[in-house]
Design a protein around this motif. Structure first.
Motif, PDB file in Angstrom:
ATOM      1  N   ALA A  62      13.436  32.565 -37.936  1.00 28.33           N
ATOM      2  CA  ALA A  62      12.959  33.481 -36.752  1.00 28.33           C
ATOM      3  C   ALA A  62      13.978  33.432 -35.635  1.00 28.33           C
ATOM      4  N   ILE A  63      14.254  32.215 -35.217  1.00 26.10           N
ATOM      5  CA  ILE A  63      15.408  32.101 -33.985  1.00 26.10           C
ATOM      6  C   ILE A  63      16.790  32.764 -34.398  1.00 26.10           C
ATOM      7  N   SER A  64      17.023  32.670 -35.601  1.00 30.70           N
ATOM      8  CA  SER A  64      18.345  32.884 -36.100  1.00 30.70           C
ATOM      9  C   SER A  64      18.451  34.676 -36.163  1.00 30.70           C
ATOM     10  N   ARG A  65      17.094  35.202 -36.574  1.00 31.21           N
ATOM     11  CA  ARG A  65      17.135  36.568 -36.575  1.00 31.21           C
ATOM     12  C   ARG A  65      17.115  37.224 -35.288  1.00 31.21           C
ATOM     13  N   THR A  66      16.187  36.657 -34.300  1.00 34.34           N
ATOM     14  CA  THR A  66      15.841  37.219 -33.042  1.00 34.34           C
ATOM     15  C   THR A  66      16.906  36.868 -31.918  1.00 34.34           C
ATOM     16  N   GLY A  67      17.361  35.569 -31.898  1.00 33.00           N
ATOM     17  CA  GLY A  67      18.115  35.038 -30.936  1.00 33.00           C
ATOM     18  C   GLY A  67      17.248  34.625 -29.774  1.00 33.00           C
ATOM     19  N   ARG A  68      16.074  34.429 -29.896  1.00 32.93           N
ATOM     20  CA  ARG A  68      15.070  34.146 -28.864  1.00 32.93           C
ATOM     21  C   ARG A  68      14.122  33.286 -29.361  1.00 32.93           C
ATOM     22  N   TYR A  69      13.915  32.197 -28.465  1.00 35.49           N
ATOM     23  CA  TYR A  69      12.768  31.426 -28.553  1.00 35.49           C
ATOM     24  C   TYR A  69      12.026  30.894 -27.423  1.00 35.49           C
ATOM     25  N   GLY A  70      10.857  30.582 -27.460  1.00 32.90           N
ATOM     26  CA  GLY A  70       9.949  29.967 -26.414  1.00 32.90           C
ATOM     27  C   GLY A  70       9.794  28.573 -26.670  1.00 32.90           C
ATOM     28  N   VAL A  71       9.830  27.601 -25.425  1.00 34.26           N
ATOM     29  CA  VAL A  71       9.387  26.403 -25.454  1.00 34.26           C
ATOM     30  C   VAL A  71       8.101  26.238 -24.547  1.00 34.26           C
ATOM     31  N   ASN A  72       7.122  25.552 -25.279  1.00 32.79           N
ATOM     32  CA  ASN A  72       5.733  25.565 -24.607  1.00 32.79           C
ATOM     33  C   ASN A  72       5.568  23.826 -24.458  1.00 32.79           C
ATOM     34  N   VAL A  73       5.617  23.482 -23.106  1.00 31.50           N
ATOM     35  CA  VAL A  73       5.466  22.035 -23.020  1.00 31.50           C
ATOM     36  C   VAL A  73       3.856  21.721 -23.061  1.00 31.50           C
ATOM     37  N   LEU A  74       3.271  20.798 -23.835  1.00 25.09           N
ATOM     38  CA  LEU A  74       1.861  20.708 -24.043  1.00 25.09           C
ATOM     39  C   LEU A  74       1.093  19.887 -23.038  1.00 25.09           C
ATOM     40  N   PRO A  75       0.280  20.083 -22.652  1.00 26.39           N
ATOM     41  CA  PRO A  75      -0.611  19.246 -21.598  1.00 26.39           C
ATOM     42  C   PRO A  75      -1.211  18.070 -22.165  1.00 26.39           C
ATOM     43  N   GLU A  76      -1.685  17.292 -21.732  1.00 29.91           N
ATOM     44  CA  GLU A  76      -2.167  15.914 -22.292  1.00 29.91           C
ATOM     45  C   GLU A  76      -3.434  16.165 -23.100  1.00 29.91           C
ATOM     46  N   SER A 148       6.490   5.677 -29.880  1.00 34.21           N
ATOM     47  CA  SER A 148       6.361   4.774 -31.000  1.00 34.21           C
ATOM     48  C   SER A 148       5.477   5.597 -31.851  1.00 34.21           C
ATOM     49  N   SER A 149       5.836   6.675 -32.298  1.00 33.00           N
ATOM     50  CA  SER A 149       5.226   7.785 -32.964  1.00 33.00           C
ATOM     51  C   SER A 149       3.536   7.996 -33.017  1.00 33.00           C
ATOM     52  N   ARG A 150       3.422   7.751 -31.749  1.00 33.46           N
ATOM     53  CA  ARG A 150       1.983   8.047 -31.513  1.00 33.46           C
ATOM     54  C   ARG A 150       1.668   8.970 -30.214  1.00 33.46           C
ATOM     55  N   TYR A 151       0.778   9.549 -30.078  1.00 35.22           N
ATOM     56  CA  TYR A 151       0.342  10.476 -28.565  1.00 35.22           C
ATOM     57  C   TYR A 151      -0.137   9.391 -27.909  1.00 35.22           C
ATOM     58  N   HIS A 152       0.346   9.893 -26.555  1.00 33.78           N
ATOM     59  CA  HIS A 152      -0.022   9.260 -25.327  1.00 33.78           C
ATOM     60  C   HIS A 152      -0.504  10.005 -24.177  1.00 33.78           C
ATOM     61  N   LEU A 153      -1.453   9.837 -23.418  1.00 36.66           N
ATOM     62  CA  LEU A 153      -1.870  10.779 -22.264  1.00 36.66           C
ATOM     63  C   LEU A 153      -1.059  10.294 -20.962  1.00 36.66           C
ATOM     64  N   GLY A 154      -0.537  11.727 -20.387  1.00 32.96           N
ATOM     65  CA  GLY A 154       0.125  11.427 -19.116  1.00 32.96           C
ATOM     66  C   GLY A 154       1.342  10.524 -18.831  1.00 32.96           C
ATOM     67  N   PRO A 155       2.056  10.748 -17.986  1.00 34.25           N
ATOM     68  CA  PRO A 155       3.422  10.204 -18.073  1.00 34.25           C
ATOM     69  C   PRO A 155       3.269   8.779 -17.413  1.00 34.25           C
ATOM     70  N   GLY A 156       2.261   8.023 -17.141  1.00 35.24           N
ATOM     71  CA  GLY A 156       2.158   6.798 -16.602  1.00 35.24           C
ATOM     72  C   GLY A 156       2.379   6.643 -14.969  1.00 35.24           C
ATOM     73  N   MET A 157       2.175   5.574 -14.532  1.00 36.80           N
ATOM     74  CA  MET A 157       2.495   5.204 -13.083  1.00 36.80           C
ATOM     75  C   MET A 157       3.890   5.368 -12.738  1.00 36.80           C
ATOM     76  N   PRO A 158       4.284   6.131 -11.832  1.00 36.12           N
ATOM     77  CA  PRO A 158       5.723   5.910 -11.353  1.00 36.12           C
ATOM     78  C   PRO A 158       6.016   4.532 -10.725  1.00 36.12           C
TER      79      PRO A 158
END
Length: 161
Positions: A62-76, A148-158
């Motif tokens: 699809a990307i090769s054919r259209t030359g376009r793609y979207g990137v959707n960053v997922l919420p926690e 570490s091959s697992r999902y985690h919620l949020g970015p952590g404390m700065p």
């Protein structure tokens, strides 16, 4: 050159914390296709340029054919979306998606990048799709994180907090 053990490499690479994104595009029939990726990289601000790494398959075509793609960053809360587009589909074939400027955009994503392909580079069994960002938006919700091959919620404390 000595080659590293693939299992050791995978374990070491999994210690790099990434966000979770879903690449989206329209296939040859105009249907939405998507792929979960943590290989999304911002590579330049002038002009805004990003890179994704994709194996051969429907998304690659699809990307090769259209030359376009979207990137959707997922919420926690996006673990099920990530799993859906990683090959473990939910009952709904395309969860909460709208076409925005000709690209599929997942509802609820915390950032979206509309990308126009400018270069490809084949590396081993992947292609690097380098694109200029033609549109983007974001909100201030927390991200889904992969470590570490697992999902985690949020970015952590700065650390400077």
């Amino acid at each position: 050159m000595q080659r590293v053990d693939p299992v050791a490499f995978r374990q070491a690479a999994s210690r790099f914390v990434t966000g979770v994104a879903v690449l989206t595009a329209l296939d040859e029939r105009g249907e939405v296709c998507g792929m979960t990726a943590n290989s999304f990289v911002s590579i330049s601000l002038a002009p805004p340029t990003v890179l994704v790494s994709v194996k051969p398959g429907r998304m690659h075509e699809a990307i090769s054919r259209t030359g376009r793609y979207g990137v959707n960053v997922l919420p926690e809360g996006g673990k099920e979306l990530s799993r859906h587009f990683a090959g473990r589909p939910a009952a709904d074939p395309v969860p909460g998606c709208a076409i925005v400027q000709g690209l599929p955009r997942l509802s609820g994503c915390i950032a979206f990048f509309g990308c126009e392909l400018v270069r490809t580079v084949d590396v081993s069994d992947h292609t690097l799709f380098i694109a200029e960002v033609s549109s983007c938006d974001y909100c201030d919700n927390l991200p889904l994180v992969f470590f570490s091959s697992r999902y985690h919620l949020g970015p952590g404390m700065p650390v400077d907090h």
